[in-house]
Design a protein around this motif. Sequence first.
Motif, PDB file in Angstrom:
ATOM      1  N   MET A  72      95.038 -54.075  62.440  1.00  0.00           N
ATOM      2  CA  MET A  72      96.462 -54.203  62.762  1.00  0.00           C
ATOM      3  C   MET A  72      97.016 -52.928  63.395  1.00  0.00           C
ATOM      4  O   MET A  72      97.878 -52.989  64.282  1.00  0.00           O
ATOM      5  N   VAL A  73      96.537 -51.772  62.956  1.00  0.00           N
ATOM      6  CA  VAL A  73      96.981 -50.517  63.569  1.00  0.00           C
ATOM      7  C   VAL A  73      96.644 -50.515  65.053  1.00  0.00           C
ATOM      8  O   VAL A  73      97.449 -50.118  65.901  1.00  0.00           O
ATOM      9  N   TYR A 110      94.961 -56.285  54.028  1.00  0.00           N
ATOM     10  CA  TYR A 110      95.547 -56.592  52.730  1.00  0.00           C
ATOM     11  C   TYR A 110      96.870 -57.331  52.823  1.00  0.00           C
ATOM     12  O   TYR A 110      97.334 -57.892  51.837  1.00  0.00           O
ATOM     13  N   LYS A 111      97.481 -57.333  53.981  1.00  0.00           N
ATOM     14  CA  LYS A 111      98.773 -58.003  54.157  1.00  0.00           C
ATOM     15  C   LYS A 111      98.847 -58.550  55.572  1.00  0.00           C
ATOM     16  O   LYS A 111      98.566 -57.829  56.533  1.00  0.00           O
ATOM     17  N   VAL A 112      99.198 -59.816  55.702  1.00  0.00           N
ATOM     18  CA  VAL A 112      99.434 -60.405  57.016  1.00  0.00           C
ATOM     19  C   VAL A 112     100.870 -60.099  57.404  1.00  0.00           C
ATOM     20  O   VAL A 112     101.815 -60.562  56.745  1.00  0.00           O
ATOM     21  N   LEU A 113     101.034 -59.296  58.439  1.00  0.00           N
ATOM     22  CA  LEU A 113     102.361 -58.828  58.817  1.00  0.00           C
ATOM     23  C   LEU A 113     103.195 -59.918  59.473  1.00  0.00           C
ATOM     24  O   LEU A 113     102.665 -60.818  60.122  1.00  0.00           O
ATOM     25  N   GLN A 157      88.324 -50.818  59.035  1.00  0.00           N
ATOM     26  CA  GLN A 157      87.266 -51.596  58.400  1.00  0.00           C
ATOM     27  C   GLN A 157      87.216 -51.339  56.888  1.00  0.00           C
ATOM     28  O   GLN A 157      86.826 -52.212  56.111  1.00  0.00           O
ATOM     29  N   TYR A 158      87.637 -50.162  56.488  1.00  0.00           N
ATOM     30  CA  TYR A 158      87.603 -49.768  55.074  1.00  0.00           C
ATOM     31  C   TYR A 158      88.659 -50.511  54.263  1.00  0.00           C
ATOM     32  O   TYR A 158      88.385 -50.993  53.154  1.00  0.00           O
ATOM     33  N   PHE A 159      89.875 -50.598  54.796  1.00  0.00           N
ATOM     34  CA  PHE A 159      90.969 -51.207  54.048  1.00  0.00           C
ATOM     35  C   PHE A 159      90.950 -52.726  54.162  1.00  0.00           C
ATOM     36  O   PHE A 159      91.798 -53.355  54.792  1.00  0.00           O
ATOM     37  N   SER A 160      89.936 -53.304  53.547  1.00  0.00           N
ATOM     38  CA  SER A 160      89.811 -54.755  53.411  1.00  0.00           C
ATOM     39  C   SER A 160      88.810 -55.013  52.297  1.00  0.00           C
ATOM     40  O   SER A 160      87.957 -54.164  52.018  1.00  0.00           O
ATOM     41  N   ASN A 161      88.957 -56.148  51.623  1.00  0.00           N
ATOM     42  CA  ASN A 161      88.055 -56.552  50.544  1.00  0.00           C
ATOM     43  C   ASN A 161      88.184 -55.637  49.304  1.00  0.00           C
ATOM     44  O   ASN A 161      88.592 -54.485  49.407  1.00  0.00           O
ATOM     45  N   GLY A 163      97.013 -53.410  48.550  1.00  0.00           N
ATOM     46  CA  GLY A 163      95.630 -52.924  48.458  1.00  0.00           C
ATOM     47  C   GLY A 163      95.533 -51.684  47.604  1.00  0.00           C
ATOM     48  O   GLY A 163      94.765 -50.760  47.913  1.00  0.00           O
ATOM     49  N   LEU A 164      96.313 -51.652  46.541  1.00  0.00           N
ATOM     50  CA  LEU A 164      96.461 -50.439  45.734  1.00  0.00           C
ATOM     51  C   LEU A 164      95.131 -49.877  45.234  1.00  0.00           C
ATOM     52  O   LEU A 164      94.901 -48.662  45.281  1.00  0.00           O
ATOM     53  N   ALA A 165      94.245 -50.745  44.754  1.00  0.00           N
ATOM     54  CA  ALA A 165      92.970 -50.259  44.215  1.00  0.00           C
ATOM     55  C   ALA A 165      92.164 -49.505  45.261  1.00  0.00           C
ATOM     56  O   ALA A 165      91.575 -48.454  44.981  1.00  0.00           O
TER      57      ALA A 165
END
Length: 390
Positions: A268-269, A372-375, A206-210, A303-305
Amino acid sequence: MLGNFSYSNPTKLYFGEESLSFLNEELPKYGDKVLLVYGGGSIKQTGLYDEIMQILAENGKQVFEDAGVMPNPTVEKLTEGCQIAKDNDVDFILAVGGGSVCDYAKAVSASAFCEEDPWEKYFIRKEAVDNPIIPLGCVLTMVGTGSEMNGGSVITNTTTTQKIGRVFGEDVFPKFSILNPVLTYTVPKQQMVAGFFDIMSHILEQYFSNEDDNTSDYIMEGLLKSLIHSSKIALENPTDYEARSNIMWTATWALNTLVAKGKSTDWMVHMIGQSIGAYTDATHGMTLSAISLPYYRLILPAGLAKFKRYAINVWGVNPEGKTDEQVALEGLSEMEHYMRTLGLVLNIKELGATPDMLEGIVAGSFITKGGYKVLTKEDIMSVLIESMNQ
């Protein structure tokens, strides 16, 4: 905060060492026929089974048992449980165990009176529940899934080699859940640490988005720091009440839908991990730990930032004199060190995955679009291969 949303969670929680006594407040609200759902029998060894049966008897309940719920509940087991519930016209389900038991009980709750094949209707086609739902409550004995305060349920079809999650609506949420940290003390070490990582993975999904300045992200950073701190203590002393109670509370808030608000969320994980589990029947938390680092290295540039923020705010990485990428990668290195300290599995071969399974695992991994990326299927294969080489 992005978007428009509503928030409601109907599950009532009872927390603490004396929380089991609150069954006496909840049981009178429901009918006399109770389906007691539990796993392999550990609750009998600890004495919890006898304690609960006494409370049920004192409340005048007629008990029907559905035992033997496995760590990855199957379609066949779901069919069995639905039959028991339907044949005995049960009024209430009491799930006693970990996340798999709670997940399974929710599937029975929604499916017992389904006139079609519930696997096809609710897990494949994901249609709305339009049949009577049996209310349920949970007594938690293992933490990790957050199943005690959400509508999630994951079922495995061994015939089709599929492991699929379904998030049911509020009417399938547990009516109440009892959280006594002491009941988690007897969980074996490998299951305990797998649960710890399941919690972490729920938060990271949930964290790694937006990229907005989102209150939910601040909450999640706090939850992660608490989890990391307390899990290290629990690893050394599994009966440290403060640590185990903090972890139990974190697990619930990691997946009771609160921190997803204003977020797109990834997952995704979990999609890859569940597909691995369908082929290997491996412990859920370990399927997540085995592919998390390869996955996050793959999506880090997109999602580098956020990965830089994660490294600084959660892992305490000093950014001075470093590029954003160096900071972000150092954060993942700190995460890897932590995972190895816990003794988590980092290679899918240790879970029983073999090269000939990879194509099937890729095919069984649902692709989500909230991260951050659609696999692509090729991306998923690269994650699996990197895990095998870790």
